[in-house]
Scaffold this motif. Structure first.
Motif, mmCIF file in Angstrom:
data_model
loop_
_atom_site.group_PDB
_atom_site.id
_atom_site.type_symbol
_atom_site.label_atom_id
_atom_site.label_comp_id
_atom_site.label_asym_id
_atom_site.label_seq_id
_atom_site.Cartn_x
_atom_site.Cartn_y
_atom_site.Cartn_z
ATOM 1 N N GLY A 53 33.841 19.739 -78.273
ATOM 2 C CA GLY A 53 34.121 20.432 -79.463
ATOM 3 C C GLY A 53 34.688 21.564 -79.185
ATOM 4 N N MET A 54 34.586 22.075 -77.927
ATOM 5 C CA MET A 54 35.137 23.202 -77.687
ATOM 6 C C MET A 54 36.899 23.184 -77.465
ATOM 7 S SD MET A 54 32.960 25.976 -77.328
ATOM 8 C CE MET A 54 33.882 27.161 -76.496
ATOM 9 N N TYR A 56 38.696 21.886 -79.468
ATOM 10 C CA TYR A 56 39.342 21.735 -80.889
ATOM 11 C C TYR A 56 38.665 22.943 -81.723
ATOM 12 C CZ TYR A 56 39.937 17.231 -79.194
ATOM 13 O OH TYR A 56 40.189 15.993 -78.577
ATOM 14 N N SER A 57 37.974 23.828 -81.330
ATOM 15 C CA SER A 57 37.448 25.310 -82.013
ATOM 16 C C SER A 57 38.599 26.488 -82.031
ATOM 17 C CB SER A 57 36.301 25.805 -81.521
ATOM 18 O OG SER A 57 36.500 26.021 -80.064
ATOM 19 N N GLN A 58 38.904 26.640 -83.445
ATOM 20 C CA GLN A 58 40.014 27.478 -83.591
ATOM 21 C C GLN A 58 39.641 28.982 -83.007
ATOM 22 O OE1 GLN A 58 42.109 26.807 -87.266
ATOM 23 N NE2 GLN A 58 42.215 28.995 -87.586
ATOM 24 N N TRP A 60 37.118 29.961 -81.082
ATOM 25 C CA TRP A 60 36.091 30.064 -79.991
ATOM 26 C C TRP A 60 37.181 29.829 -78.492
ATOM 27 C CZ3 TRP A 60 31.107 26.955 -81.313
ATOM 28 C CH2 TRP A 60 30.490 27.590 -82.590
ATOM 29 N N LYS A 65 42.715 24.221 -74.433
ATOM 30 C CA LYS A 65 42.865 23.992 -75.836
ATOM 31 C C LYS A 65 43.692 22.780 -76.229
ATOM 32 C CE LYS A 65 39.820 26.935 -77.592
ATOM 33 N NZ LYS A 65 38.586 26.697 -78.278
ATOM 34 N N GLN A 71 39.091 24.572 -87.639
ATOM 35 C CA GLN A 71 38.022 25.548 -87.851
ATOM 36 C C GLN A 71 36.586 24.803 -88.312
ATOM 37 O OE1 GLN A 71 38.327 28.776 -90.900
ATOM 38 N NE2 GLN A 71 37.510 30.289 -89.648
ATOM 39 N N VAL A 73 35.460 22.054 -87.017
ATOM 40 C CA VAL A 73 34.430 21.727 -85.943
ATOM 41 C C VAL A 73 33.388 23.019 -85.561
ATOM 42 C CG1 VAL A 73 36.069 22.378 -84.011
ATOM 43 C CG2 VAL A 73 34.542 20.574 -83.642
ATOM 44 N N GLU A 74 33.838 23.927 -85.890
ATOM 45 C CA GLU A 74 32.937 25.130 -85.530
ATOM 46 C C GLU A 74 31.693 24.997 -86.207
ATOM 47 O OE1 GLU A 74 35.336 28.505 -85.992
ATOM 48 O OE2 GLU A 74 36.776 27.696 -84.450
ATOM 49 N N MET A 77 29.526 22.798 -84.531
ATOM 50 C CA MET A 77 29.034 23.176 -83.310
ATOM 51 C C MET A 77 27.830 24.296 -83.484
ATOM 52 S SD MET A 77 32.594 23.132 -81.619
ATOM 53 C CE MET A 77 31.960 23.851 -79.826
ATOM 54 N N SER A 81 24.997 25.472 -81.184
ATOM 55 C CA SER A 81 25.210 26.442 -80.183
ATOM 56 C C SER A 81 24.018 27.533 -80.113
ATOM 57 C CB SER A 81 26.516 27.016 -80.826
ATOM 58 O OG SER A 81 26.329 27.685 -81.868
#
Length: 428
Positions: A53-54, A56-58, A60, A65, A71, A73-74, A77, A81
């Motif tokens: 997931g990291m 694709y996180s916008q 983080w 990347k 956003q 996916v955050e 997560m 987290s």
């Protein structure tokens, strides 16, 4: 000077005898905790999903990347987290309590150092470079084939690493293996305070605490976390947080009353956790993502996140006690795969993302391929390695064949020789 030396020698001998008394205690440990075994497997398995997931996180930061940032996916997560690493640290502390009960002092120090630092040494030199290559290629436009890069990696003064000098050795960093480095360091610190932890009055106080209501237990465990969060820089908070949860796991490992309390109130913990998750997501978007948020808002959000961290750990322990406290034919094998999975998974994820980028598989198929291939590759690697006893210690795998006493001594001396440069670097 001679008097001072004698005093130091006698003090060390006293401490050594105290430690030996702790390790020679004959208290009978509880039966095998299958719930903690399952949690260990699941917690490390979740790391593959989380670190995927990291990519694709916008918002983080990560070593590499994907081109398909989101956003959304955050939000998913944020379910994991707050508590994922805290749970791993708790389980690590509980495991140490069982290990201390069956090993001598010297055997504990030597075996744990080899079991932790040998895979770390192998990881930083053979596994982690893939991540540095992908990161430098994306962020600094590195125009170099991987094998030429890997040859340069062994030159600690190579000019291409001039801007990557943070590490155990120059540009040789732990990356996701920071847990192993910290686990070894925290284990040494824990050994120093073992006489205090095993003091009869301390044990009686902990047992008394576990008889109180879950709310009081929660508050007692939460207060040190909040104090740490308020007084420690966010960039390095994971280290004292990990040490504290390791201590919690060690102290509570044999407290059956603690787990009974959690099991009885797992539904209430679940409701509170879901509510906390909703509040964390809202706070993340409306406070942490708002550059105009006031200090009190940010601090309140930090405290909410800390509460959710402890809630998540307690809920996972409660659910495991309720639903997973039983053996299974695959459990032992899955437990044995944890270390090689942990060592390999992030380099597999980042390496696959790097080499799949030109194919433009899309925001659905790319993560599906990365996660699937990572799981299959790690499992295949584990199956190959566990059949080669001589290579097992390099990746934290228990050999299938029991060593004789003479073989154990030889393996220990070789292991100590290999990890000695790393021990010097980590202690200085």
């Amino acid at each position: 000077m001679l008097v001072m030396f004698k005093n130091l020698k006698s003090g060390f001998q006293f401490l050594l005898s105290t430690w030996q008394q702790v390790f020679s205690q004959t208290a009978t440990p509880p039966t095998r905790r299958y719930d903690l075994d399952w949690l260990r497997v699941l917690a490390f398995g979740l790391l593959i999903f989380y670190h995927s997931g990291m990519l694709y996180s916008q918002n983080w930061g990560f070593h590499f990347k994907s081109q398909y940032l989101s956003q959304c996916v955050e939000n998913a997560m944020l379910l994991l987290s707050p508590w994922r690493m805290a749970l791993i640290w708790f389980i690590s502390g509980a495991a140490l309590r069982f290990i201390v009960a069956r090993l001598s002092f010297s055997h504990f120090i030597i075996s744990r150092s080899i079991q932790i630092l040998l895979p770390l040494l192998v990881g930083v030199w053979l596994v982690v470079p893939v991540q540095l290559y992908a990161e430098m290629s994306q962020k600094s436009g590195l125009n170099l084939g991987f094998w030429r890069f890997y040859q340069a990696f062994f030159d600690l003064s190579h000019p291409i690493f001039a801007n990557n000098q943070a590490g155990i050795w120059p540009h040789v960093d732990v990356n996701h293996l920071w847990y192993l480095r910290s686990l070894w360091q925290f284990t040494l610190l824990l050994v120093l305070i073992l006489p205090l932890l095993h003091f009869s009055k301390v044990q009686a106080l902990i047992a008394r605490l576990c008889e109180l209501s879950p709310l009081i237990i929660f508050i007692v465990l939460l207060l040190p976390l909040c104090v740490l969060k308020l007084n420690w820089p966010s960039e390095t908070f994971r280290y004292p947080m990990g040490a504290l949860f390791l201590l919690y796991g060690y102290l509570l490992a044999w407290q059956s009353g603690f787990y009974s309390q959690l099991q009885r109130h797992w539904r209430a913990l679940l409701v509170m956790f879901v509510l906390g998750y909703v509040l964390v997501v809202l706070g993340y978007h409306f406070i942490w993502q708002d550059p105009k948020a006031s200090q009190w808002q940010t601090t309140s959000m930090d405290m909410l996140y800390t509460v959710q961290r402890l809630l998540g750990v307690m809920l996972m322990l409660a659910l495991a006690q309720r639903f997973l406290n039983r053996d299974h034919p695959m459990l032992s094998k899955l437990n044995g795969a944890v270390f090689p999975f942990y060592i390999l998974h992030q380099s597999m994820i980042i390496g696959l993302a790097f080499w799949l980028t030109p194919l433009q598989l899309g925001p659905l198929w790319e993560p599906v391929v990365i996660i699937s291939v990572t799981f299959m590759s790690c499992w295949l690697f584990y199956e190959i390695m566990r059949r080669r006893d001589i290579l097992c210690p390099l990746f934290g795998i228990k050999p299938r064949q029991e060593y004789s006493a003479k073989q154990r001594r030889v393996v220990s001396w070789i292991g100590l020789l290999l990890i000695s440069p790393l021990v010097v670097e980590l202690l200085t």
